[in-house]
Design a protein around this motif. Structure first.
Motif, PDB file in Angstrom:
ATOM      1  N   GLY A   1       0.799  -1.214   0.000  1.00  0.00           N
ATOM      2  CA  GLY A   1       0.000   0.000   0.000  1.00  0.00           C
ATOM      3  C   GLY A   1       0.831   1.262   0.000  1.00  0.00           C
ATOM      4  N   ARG A   2       2.053   1.192   0.423  1.00  0.00           N
ATOM      5  CA  ARG A   2       2.915   2.376   0.498  1.00  0.00           C
ATOM      6  C   ARG A   2       3.848   2.508  -0.693  1.00  0.00           C
ATOM      7  N   GLY A   3       3.637   1.720  -1.725  1.00  0.00           N
ATOM      8  CA  GLY A   3       4.437   1.841  -2.929  1.00  0.00           C
ATOM      9  C   GLY A   3       5.672   0.961  -2.987  1.00  0.00           C
ATOM     10  N   ALA A   4       6.019   0.293  -1.919  1.00  0.00           N
ATOM     11  CA  ALA A   4       7.194  -0.589  -1.919  1.00  0.00           C
ATOM     12  C   ALA A   4       6.854  -1.896  -2.632  1.00  0.00           C
ATOM     13  N   ARG A   5       7.805  -2.402  -3.408  1.00  0.00           N
ATOM     14  CA  ARG A   5       7.615  -3.695  -4.075  1.00  0.00           C
ATOM     15  C   ARG A   5       8.298  -4.778  -3.261  1.00  0.00           C
ATOM     16  N   ARG A   6       7.673  -5.920  -3.229  1.00  0.00           N
ATOM     17  CA  ARG A   6       8.241  -7.071  -2.537  1.00  0.00           C
ATOM     18  C   ARG A   6       8.241  -8.239  -3.502  1.00  0.00           C
ATOM     19  N   THR A   7       9.362  -8.940  -3.589  1.00  0.00           N
ATOM     20  CA  THR A   7       9.489 -10.058  -4.515  1.00  0.00           C
ATOM     21  C   THR A   7       9.558 -11.367  -3.746  1.00  0.00           C
ATOM     22  N   VAL A   8       8.804 -12.356  -4.210  1.00  0.00           N
ATOM     23  CA  VAL A   8       8.851 -13.699  -3.627  1.00  0.00           C
ATOM     24  C   VAL A   8       9.054 -14.705  -4.757  1.00  0.00           C
ATOM     25  N   THR A   9       9.696 -15.813  -4.434  1.00  0.00           N
ATOM     26  CA  THR A   9       9.975 -16.860  -5.410  1.00  0.00           C
ATOM     27  C   THR A   9       9.125 -18.083  -5.095  1.00  0.00           C
ATOM     28  N   VAL A  10       8.442 -18.603  -6.122  1.00  0.00           N
ATOM     29  CA  VAL A  10       7.572 -19.772  -5.963  1.00  0.00           C
ATOM     30  C   VAL A  10       7.806 -20.738  -7.119  1.00  0.00           C
ATOM     31  N   ASP A  11       7.236 -21.939  -7.010  1.00  0.00           N
ATOM     32  CA  ASP A  11       7.358 -22.930  -8.081  1.00  0.00           C
ATOM     33  C   ASP A  11       6.633 -22.462  -9.339  1.00  0.00           C
ATOM     34  N   ARG A  12       7.262 -22.697 -10.459  1.00  0.00           N
ATOM     35  CA  ARG A  12       6.691 -22.311 -11.750  1.00  0.00           C
ATOM     36  C   ARG A  12       5.369 -23.032 -12.006  1.00  0.00           C
ATOM     37  N   ASP A  13       5.284 -24.309 -11.648  1.00  0.00           N
ATOM     38  CA  ASP A  13       4.077 -25.097 -11.892  1.00  0.00           C
ATOM     39  C   ASP A  13       2.851 -24.488 -11.213  1.00  0.00           C
ATOM     40  N   ALA A  14       3.041 -23.955 -10.007  1.00  0.00           N
ATOM     41  CA  ALA A  14       1.917 -23.354  -9.283  1.00  0.00           C
ATOM     42  C   ALA A  14       1.373 -22.145 -10.034  1.00  0.00           C
ATOM     43  N   VAL A  15       2.268 -21.313 -10.547  1.00  0.00           N
ATOM     44  CA  VAL A  15       1.843 -20.108 -11.269  1.00  0.00           C
ATOM     45  C   VAL A  15       1.217 -20.484 -12.612  1.00  0.00           C
ATOM     46  N   GLU A  16       1.805 -21.435 -13.308  1.00  0.00           N
ATOM     47  CA  GLU A  16       1.228 -21.873 -14.581  1.00  0.00           C
ATOM     48  C   GLU A  16      -0.144 -22.497 -14.381  1.00  0.00           C
ATOM     49  N   GLY A  17      -0.342 -23.177 -13.232  1.00  0.00           N
ATOM     50  CA  GLY A  17      -1.648 -23.751 -12.925  1.00  0.00           C
ATOM     51  C   GLY A  17      -2.714 -22.694 -12.736  1.00  0.00           C
ATOM     52  N   VAL A  18      -2.319 -21.536 -12.237  1.00  0.00           N
ATOM     53  CA  VAL A  18      -3.266 -20.437 -12.034  1.00  0.00           C
ATOM     54  C   VAL A  18      -3.494 -19.672 -13.336  1.00  0.00           C
ATOM     55  N   LEU A  19      -2.421 -19.349 -14.041  1.00  0.00           N
ATOM     56  CA  LEU A  19      -2.532 -18.516 -15.244  1.00  0.00           C
ATOM     57  C   LEU A  19      -2.994 -19.267 -16.483  1.00  0.00           C
ATOM     58  N   GLY A  20      -2.600 -20.526 -16.619  1.00  0.00           N
ATOM     59  CA  GLY A  20      -2.873 -21.238 -17.858  1.00  0.00           C
ATOM     60  C   GLY A  20      -2.068 -20.591 -18.976  1.00  0.00           C
ATOM     61  N   THR A  21      -2.723 -20.206 -20.068  1.00  0.00           N
ATOM     62  CA  THR A  21      -2.035 -19.563 -21.185  1.00  0.00           C
ATOM     63  C   THR A  21      -2.039 -18.038 -21.073  1.00  0.00           C
ATOM     64  N   ARG A  22      -2.776 -17.515 -20.125  1.00  0.00           N
ATOM     65  CA  ARG A  22      -2.878 -16.054 -19.948  1.00  0.00           C
ATOM     66  C   ARG A  22      -1.555 -15.487 -19.447  1.00  0.00           C
ATOM     67  N   ARG A  23      -1.105 -14.352 -19.998  1.00  0.00           N
ATOM     68  CA  ARG A  23       0.142 -13.721 -19.568  1.00  0.00           C
ATOM     69  C   ARG A  23      -0.034 -12.230 -19.302  1.00  0.00           C
ATOM     70  N   HIS A  24      -1.285 -11.788 -19.157  1.00  0.00           N
ATOM     71  CA  HIS A  24      -1.566 -10.381 -18.872  1.00  0.00           C
ATOM     72  C   HIS A  24      -2.629 -10.301 -17.780  1.00  0.00           C
ATOM     73  N   GLY A  25      -2.609  -9.195 -17.065  1.00  0.00           N
ATOM     74  CA  GLY A  25      -3.614  -8.957 -16.035  1.00  0.00           C
ATOM     75  C   GLY A  25      -3.205  -9.507 -14.690  1.00  0.00           C
ATOM     76  N   PRO A  26      -4.118  -9.423 -13.728  1.00  0.00           N
ATOM     77  CA  PRO A  26      -3.808  -9.885 -12.375  1.00  0.00           C
ATOM     78  C   PRO A  26      -3.606 -11.396 -12.323  1.00  0.00           C
ATOM     79  N   LEU A  27      -2.697 -11.829 -11.465  1.00  0.00           N
ATOM     80  CA  LEU A  27      -2.457 -13.262 -11.284  1.00  0.00           C
ATOM     81  C   LEU A  27      -3.708 -13.941 -10.754  1.00  0.00           C
ATOM     82  N   PHE A  28      -4.335 -13.324  -9.751  1.00  0.00           N
ATOM     83  CA  PHE A  28      -5.537 -13.900  -9.144  1.00  0.00           C
ATOM     84  C   PHE A  28      -6.758 -13.237  -9.764  1.00  0.00           C
ATOM     85  N   ALA A  29      -7.289 -13.877 -10.805  1.00  0.00           N
ATOM     86  CA  ALA A  29      -8.411 -13.327 -11.558  1.00  0.00           C
ATOM     87  C   ALA A  29      -9.370 -14.442 -11.937  1.00  0.00           C
ATOM     88  N   THR A  30     -10.561 -14.037 -12.346  1.00  0.00           N
ATOM     89  CA  THR A  30     -11.539 -14.995 -12.862  1.00  0.00           C
ATOM     90  C   THR A  30     -11.090 -15.433 -14.251  1.00  0.00           C
TER      91      THR A  30
END
Length: 136
Positions: free
Chosen positions: A64-93
């Motif tokens: 909320g204060r403008g600071a960015r925070r980076t975290v590292t996670v498994d690629r499979d987890a992110v691909e499972g959420v995004l599918g083929t989508r590569r734009h927009g919010p990670l957590f979306a309908t």
């Protein structure tokens, strides 16, 4: 971070149970309970800001204060959420609309209940935080 910090035992239990959840639920719980991001921070991660690696990816969350925070996670987890989508919010309908904070709070509360640990999330609390983080 959430108001009721989890003990190391509760955190371990929750992260074990969340492995059985759908990819979106699993990744959101990992970011909030495992990496300590606040729920509003976790919901700011965007697909176009992901640094893709071979087995892991780096997600950039905005506080909320403008600071960015980076975290590292498994690629499979992110691909499972995004599918083929590569734009927009990670957590979306499926249509790309960001999920709401109150929905995400209920989701995390259900995951914590399935693990038998307290989450500390309430919809009312998330609405107050959202108002506090909204730009003036």
């Amino acid at each position: 971070m959430h108001d009721l910090p989890l003990s190391p035992d509760d955190r371990g239990t929750l992260l074990r149970v969340v492995r059985e959840q759908p990819p979106r639920d699993r990744l959101l719980a990992e970011l909030v309970f495992g990496h300590g991001l606040g729920l509003p921070e976790a919901l700011t991660v965007r697909a176009e800001d992901i640094a893709w690696g071979q087995d892991r990816v780096k997600l950039a969350a905005q506080s909320g204060r403008g600071a960015r925070r980076t975290v590292t996670v498994d690629r499979d987890a992110v691909e499972g959420v995004l599918g083929t989508r590569r734009h927009g919010p990670l957590f979306a309908t499926a249509s790309g609309v960001p999920i709401r904070a109150d929905y995400a709070a209920r989701l995390l509360r259900r995951v914590a209940e399935a693990a038998g640990v307290p989450s500390g999330f309430t919809v009312k609390r998330m609405r107050r935080r959202k108002r506090a983080l909204a730009p003036s």
